[in-house]
Design a protein around this motif. Sequence first.
Motif, PDB file in Angstrom:
ATOM      1  N   VAL A 190     -21.909  50.327   1.951  1.00 43.81           N
ATOM      2  CA  VAL A 190     -20.574  49.787   1.631  1.00 43.81           C
ATOM      3  C   VAL A 190     -20.528  49.479   0.153  1.00 43.81           C
ATOM      4  O   VAL A 190     -19.614  49.873  -0.571  1.00 43.81           O
ATOM      5  CB  VAL A 190     -20.276  48.508   2.441  1.00 43.81           C
ATOM      6  CG1 VAL A 190     -19.086  47.773   1.869  1.00 43.81           C
ATOM      7  CG2 VAL A 190     -20.019  48.826   3.874  1.00 43.81           C
ATOM      8  N   SER A 191     -21.564  48.745  -0.293  1.00 45.83           N
ATOM      9  CA  SER A 191     -21.606  48.311  -1.686  1.00 45.83           C
ATOM     10  C   SER A 191     -21.672  49.503  -2.633  1.00 45.83           C
ATOM     11  O   SER A 191     -20.932  49.574  -3.616  1.00 45.83           O
ATOM     12  CB  SER A 191     -22.827  47.411  -1.859  1.00 45.83           C
ATOM     13  OG  SER A 191     -22.819  46.810  -3.104  1.00 45.83           O
ATOM     14  N   THR A 204     -18.338  51.616  -2.580  1.00 45.21           N
ATOM     15  CA  THR A 204     -17.245  50.905  -3.237  1.00 45.21           C
ATOM     16  C   THR A 204     -17.471  50.846  -4.737  1.00 45.21           C
ATOM     17  O   THR A 204     -16.508  50.944  -5.520  1.00 45.21           O
ATOM     18  CB  THR A 204     -17.122  49.486  -2.669  1.00 45.21           C
ATOM     19  OG1 THR A 204     -17.275  49.526  -1.266  1.00 45.21           O
ATOM     20  CG2 THR A 204     -15.783  48.895  -3.014  1.00 45.21           C
ATOM     21  N   ALA A 205     -18.749  50.677  -5.147  1.00 47.13           N
ATOM     22  CA  ALA A 205     -19.030  50.613  -6.580  1.00 47.13           C
ATOM     23  C   ALA A 205     -18.647  51.920  -7.261  1.00 47.13           C
ATOM     24  O   ALA A 205     -17.953  51.923  -8.290  1.00 47.13           O
ATOM     25  CB  ALA A 205     -20.512  50.305  -6.814  1.00 47.13           C
ATOM     26  N   GLY A 206     -19.083  53.053  -6.686  1.00 48.84           N
ATOM     27  CA  GLY A 206     -18.740  54.340  -7.275  1.00 48.84           C
ATOM     28  C   GLY A 206     -17.245  54.574  -7.305  1.00 48.84           C
ATOM     29  O   GLY A 206     -16.685  55.005  -8.329  1.00 48.84           O
ATOM     30  N   ALA A 252     -14.786  52.365  -7.218  1.00 49.49           N
ATOM     31  CA  ALA A 252     -14.046  51.455  -8.095  1.00 49.49           C
ATOM     32  C   ALA A 252     -14.252  51.816  -9.559  1.00 49.49           C
ATOM     33  O   ALA A 252     -13.298  51.759 -10.356  1.00 49.49           O
ATOM     34  CB  ALA A 252     -14.479  50.015  -7.849  1.00 49.49           C
ATOM     35  N   ALA A 253     -15.500  52.179  -9.928  1.00 47.74           N
ATOM     36  CA  ALA A 253     -15.744  52.561 -11.322  1.00 47.74           C
ATOM     37  C   ALA A 253     -14.922  53.786 -11.683  1.00 47.74           C
ATOM     38  O   ALA A 253     -14.270  53.841 -12.735  1.00 47.74           O
ATOM     39  CB  ALA A 253     -17.239  52.829 -11.544  1.00 47.74           C
TER      40      ALA A 253
END
Lengths: 207, 186
Positions: free
Chosen positions: A139-140, A143-145, A147-148
Amino acid sequence: MKSGDATTINIAETSGGSKGKAAAAPTIVATTKATKHAAAGWKRGIAIFDFILRLFAIAAALAATTTMGTTDQTLPFFTQFFQFQASYDDLPAFTFFVVANAIASGYLVLSLPFSIVSIVRPHAIGARLLLLVFDTVMVSLTTAGAAAAAAIVYLAHNGNASANWIAICQQFDDFCQRISGAVVASFIAAVIFMLLVVLSGLALRKH
Amino acid sequence: MKAGALDLGEASKGLAPRGGVNKGVSILDFILRLIALIGTLGSAIAMGTTDETLPFFTQFIRFRAKYDDLPSFTFFVVANSIVSAYLALSLPLSIFHIVRSGARSSRIILIFFDTAMLALLTAGASAAAAIVYLAHKGNARANWISICQQFNSFCERISGSLIGSFGGILVFILIVILSAVAVSRR
């Protein structure tokens, strides 16, 4: 006295009501077994839903990876020194995006056997807990990829007056459409991962 | 009669260590929530109080950098504030789980919201990280200049505020896993 998967309660027999109490013990065994069967069926349903969601997530993550990874637009004009070319590896955030989604796709494919194990054996805690741990990390990561890349896509669409960053989408149309679509697919995969975590948490309950 | 009493004794011995581990897990969960609260609150404040004005200016342009000049940073501040508020509100529920280690439905609701907050926090932190990277390095292809060379203290602030947020992400992952372990052990 404890037997395999059902507990029996030893009721001390007195001389008066031995018949009534002997009848009570088998009904207690019957109800604990029935509860376990109902729980197994419900957990199996959750596991099947989990498996189907994983298939959708594989599709979404693979789509995001390939769409972003195959971006390559060259504008039909060029000056003597510049060639106007846009590719995903021009921006480190997009490279991270491709890597993160590739890892997520690979993990999903590898987690399918564990999902099948939890369908076949609904009461197995180990497989579900392992899946939950890695799903949370995924999930983390996803979402990080996403969002960036979304931050950079927003900048590409709108630019920024204060930092003097121009919007490159006005020139690179096809590139812009591709990267926007890839970000959307990645967010879908992230939402599916969240659902998977909650499903695993639900199915871990002991009855 | 004696056999029945012995059975009850063995059953109660089996339950006690399980209850003790669950209590330890709940206490650890509470401590982790406190750490995450401090991290995310610090990040929100650090990013939200950025304001740097350069000592020179031309007639038309004003050299000033604030967090709301960049939408990603605004989203970062909002996301961290929401997550801090959620953590503060979930502390009573965490205390309730320490007292009553057997509560299952409330733990699952907590898992659901913790996962959602994890995603929100990660989204805010990565979006801000992408812009911070761009501010440090610029991008030759897109002709985006690196603004850090001019706005030094602004740059340091925005880079430092990412640390608390990413620490919060790690702690949240641990919290979700701990809640799941606690649910599965009852």
